[in-house]
Design a protein around this motif. Structure first.
Motif, PDB file in Angstrom:
ATOM      1  N   HIS A 272     -14.679 -24.786  -1.521  1.00 33.49           N
ATOM      2  CA  HIS A 272     -14.496 -23.538  -0.776  1.00 33.49           C
ATOM      3  C   HIS A 272     -15.590 -23.408   0.265  1.00 33.49           C
ATOM      4  O   HIS A 272     -16.532 -24.209   0.283  1.00 33.49           O
ATOM      5  CB  HIS A 272     -14.502 -22.325  -1.714  1.00 33.49           C
ATOM      6  CG  HIS A 272     -15.796 -22.109  -2.435  1.00 33.49           C
ATOM      7  ND1 HIS A 272     -16.230 -22.918  -3.459  1.00 33.49           N
ATOM      8  CD2 HIS A 272     -16.772 -21.183  -2.273  1.00 33.49           C
ATOM      9  CE1 HIS A 272     -17.396 -22.494  -3.898  1.00 33.49           C
ATOM     10  NE2 HIS A 272     -17.758 -21.441  -3.183  1.00 33.49           N
TER      11      HIS A 272
ATOM     12  N   HIS B 280     -18.815 -22.175   1.238  1.00 32.03           N
ATOM     13  CA  HIS B 280     -19.967 -21.670   0.480  1.00 32.03           C
ATOM     14  C   HIS B 280     -20.733 -20.648   1.306  1.00 32.03           C
ATOM     15  O   HIS B 280     -20.977 -20.853   2.491  1.00 32.03           O
ATOM     16  CB  HIS B 280     -20.903 -22.824   0.112  1.00 32.03           C
ATOM     17  CG  HIS B 280     -20.245 -23.866  -0.737  1.00 32.03           C
ATOM     18  ND1 HIS B 280     -19.995 -23.670  -2.072  1.00 32.03           N
ATOM     19  CD2 HIS B 280     -19.767 -25.087  -0.437  1.00 32.03           C
ATOM     20  CE1 HIS B 280     -19.399 -24.748  -2.556  1.00 32.03           C
ATOM     21  NE2 HIS B 280     -19.247 -25.625  -1.590  1.00 32.03           N
TER      22      HIS B 280
ATOM     23  N   ASP C  41     -23.666 -19.295  -0.061  1.00 37.12           N
ATOM     24  CA  ASP C  41     -25.012 -19.153  -0.626  1.00 37.12           C
ATOM     25  C   ASP C  41     -25.841 -20.422  -0.556  1.00 37.12           C
ATOM     26  O   ASP C  41     -26.966 -20.457  -0.999  1.00 37.12           O
ATOM     27  CB  ASP C  41     -24.903 -18.705  -2.086  1.00 37.12           C
ATOM     28  CG  ASP C  41     -24.087 -19.675  -2.902  1.00 37.12           C
ATOM     29  OD1 ASP C  41     -23.540 -20.639  -2.318  1.00 37.12           O
ATOM     30  OD2 ASP C  41     -23.991 -19.487  -4.118  1.00 37.12           O
TER      31      ASP C  41
ATOM     32  N   HIS D  51     -12.623 -15.855  -5.240  1.00 38.01           N
ATOM     33  CA  HIS D  51     -14.030 -15.920  -4.822  1.00 38.01           C
ATOM     34  C   HIS D  51     -14.072 -16.012  -3.294  1.00 38.01           C
ATOM     35  O   HIS D  51     -14.805 -15.291  -2.635  1.00 38.01           O
ATOM     36  CB  HIS D  51     -14.695 -17.117  -5.479  1.00 38.01           C
ATOM     37  CG  HIS D  51     -16.074 -17.404  -4.967  1.00 38.01           C
ATOM     38  ND1 HIS D  51     -17.104 -16.500  -5.067  1.00 38.01           N
ATOM     39  CD2 HIS D  51     -16.579 -18.491  -4.324  1.00 38.01           C
ATOM     40  CE1 HIS D  51     -18.194 -17.031  -4.513  1.00 38.01           C
ATOM     41  NE2 HIS D  51     -17.901 -18.222  -4.055  1.00 38.01           N
TER      42      HIS D  51
ATOM     43  N   ASP E  35     -16.319 -22.217  -7.515  1.00 38.51           N
ATOM     44  CA  ASP E  35     -16.902 -20.940  -7.956  1.00 38.51           C
ATOM     45  C   ASP E  35     -15.820 -20.023  -8.520  1.00 38.51           C
ATOM     46  O   ASP E  35     -16.020 -18.819  -8.638  1.00 38.51           O
ATOM     47  CB  ASP E  35     -17.607 -20.237  -6.792  1.00 38.51           C
ATOM     48  CG  ASP E  35     -18.943 -20.890  -6.484  1.00 38.51           C
ATOM     49  OD1 ASP E  35     -19.311 -21.850  -7.182  1.00 38.51           O
ATOM     50  OD2 ASP E  35     -19.604 -20.436  -5.538  1.00 38.51           O
TER      51      ASP E  35
ATOM     52  N   HIS F 219     -21.625 -24.007  -9.699  1.00 41.24           N
ATOM     53  CA  HIS F 219     -22.928 -23.374  -9.919  1.00 41.24           C
ATOM     54  C   HIS F 219     -23.206 -23.297 -11.403  1.00 41.24           C
ATOM     55  O   HIS F 219     -22.307 -23.074 -12.204  1.00 41.24           O
ATOM     56  CB  HIS F 219     -22.938 -21.933  -9.401  1.00 41.24           C
ATOM     57  CG  HIS F 219     -23.067 -21.844  -7.916  1.00 41.24           C
ATOM     58  ND1 HIS F 219     -24.198 -22.216  -7.243  1.00 41.24           N
ATOM     59  CD2 HIS F 219     -22.194 -21.440  -6.971  1.00 41.24           C
ATOM     60  CE1 HIS F 219     -24.016 -22.037  -5.951  1.00 41.24           C
ATOM     61  NE2 HIS F 219     -22.799 -21.580  -5.758  1.00 41.24           N
TER      62      HIS F 219
HETATM   63 FE   LIG Z   1     -19.376 -19.967  -3.599  1.00 44.86          FE
END
Ligand SMILES: [Fe+2]
Length: 349
Positions: free
Chosen positions: A55, A57, A59, A111, A128, A169
């Protein structure tokens, strides 16, 4: 199957390879680990064929574009990805073939709109969408807790409960879990009614990720992060230690120009003796006048050593082939107790 999990500060990325054909894919690579993925592939005798992001991201910084550029291989993402550099867009149910390995994309929006999970034999790379003891958050751009509910309860949680879960994560150093274990004990999955699940997600009230804007800006466009710009610049210039500079300045080395690229007020508050001032923002436009001899050795410094690294790389690009960065900055010079001049400009000479 060769399967390597790489943990970096809470991010989990994966190198998966086919033993029969030596083809491999990297999933959710992180910008600081580019050399590690290449080294892992080399150690196992693998050739990376695809770079896949589960996906967009928000972060951390994806290494997908950089790895794909170095390896001349496609970046793969879900078709809803906004990134213009994606070479192969996949949709729900489609398979990415890596040698004899088959990675099946399962679209799991929630997400982010472009989130997908990847099913590979006995395991599921969940991105995620599903974490160990948690789920991805739904309050960042394109997040949607209703969609996440469907992706989980009407989607991946209906797959074989024995499937191993490998998330993008984990902040507690856990490598993997199973769907059954998550169904049984993941606190976020205990609200099995849609409205309760959505209410729970809305009530989370999480802080914004530290690098949200920069991560979205670079991951969606393929642009560079500030750290990448500085690292690229640092790879093109040599550096001189504080002690070496002090010694050469005190010896009055005629060939050395010490150049301060901070703003005038910082310069006047304290600079290296004999330094000249050209603020970084004016560098390109003033060099011909201020530094007429391109054969001189130019030692560039700033407050902390980052701006000066960029400036030294720019000078080299412009033909000042002896431009050097200071290993440190004015702060380190002061901390070392080295001599400082204050006040106005040293006239160029
Ligand atoms: Fe993410």
């Amino acid at each position: 199957m060769i399967f390597e999990q790489v943990a970096t500060g809470g991010c989990q990325s994966y190198v998966l390879g086919c033993e029969d054909t030596c083809a491999a894919a990297v999933v959710d690579p992180e910008a600081s680990q580019v050399d590690r993925y290449l080294a892992l592939a080399a150690r196992h005798g693998l050739r990376i064929r695809y770079v896949i992001d589960t996906h967009t991201h928000a972060d951390h910084f994806s290494a997908s574009r950089e790895l794909a550029r170095q390896l001349h291989v496609p970046v793969v993402m879900h078709r809803a990805s906004p990134a213009p550099f994606v070479d192969m867009r996949v949709d729900d149910g489609e398979i990415i073939v890596v040698g004899t390995l088959k990675l099946q994309a399962i679209h799991t929006p929630g997400h982010t709109r472009d989130s997908m999970c990847l099913r590979l034999e006995d395991r599921l790379l969940t991105g995620d969408t599903l974490l160990i003891g948690g789920t991805g958050r739904t309050d960042l751009p394109t997040g949607d807790s209703d969609a996440l509910y469907d992706s989980l309860f009407n989607g991946i949680l209906r797959l074989d409960p024995a499937l191993a879960v490998y998330p993008a994560h984990d902040y507690k150093g856990r490598g993997h879990s199973t769907l059954a274990a998550e169904l049984a004990s993941n606190p976020r999955l205990q609200h099995r009614e849609r409205h309760a699940f959505v209410a729970q997600m809305k009530a989370l009230d999480l802080g914004m990720p530290t690098h949200l804007t920069e991560a979205l800006r670079t991951n969606m466009s393929g642009g560079k992060t500030v750290a990448q710009l500085i690292a690229d610049a640092a790879a093109k210039v040599p550096f001189m230690s504080l002690a070496e500079v002090r010694q050469r300045v005190e010896a009055g080395e005629p060939d050395l120009v010490v150049l301060d690229v901070r703003e005038r007020d910082a310069f006047e508050a304290g600079h290296i003796p004999g330094a000249r001032l050209i603020p970084r923002g004016q560098l390109e436009l003033r060099v011909n006048h201020e530094l007429p001899d391109p054969t001189k050795r130019i030692l560039v410094y700033c407050e902390f050593g980052k701006v000066s690294t960029l400036a030294a790389a720019t000078l080299r690009e412009m033909g000042f082939s002896r431009a050097v960065g200071l290993d440190g900055g004015m702060q380190a010079w002061l901390d070392a107790g080295y001599p400082v001049r204050t006040g106005g400009l040293t006239s160029p000479g």
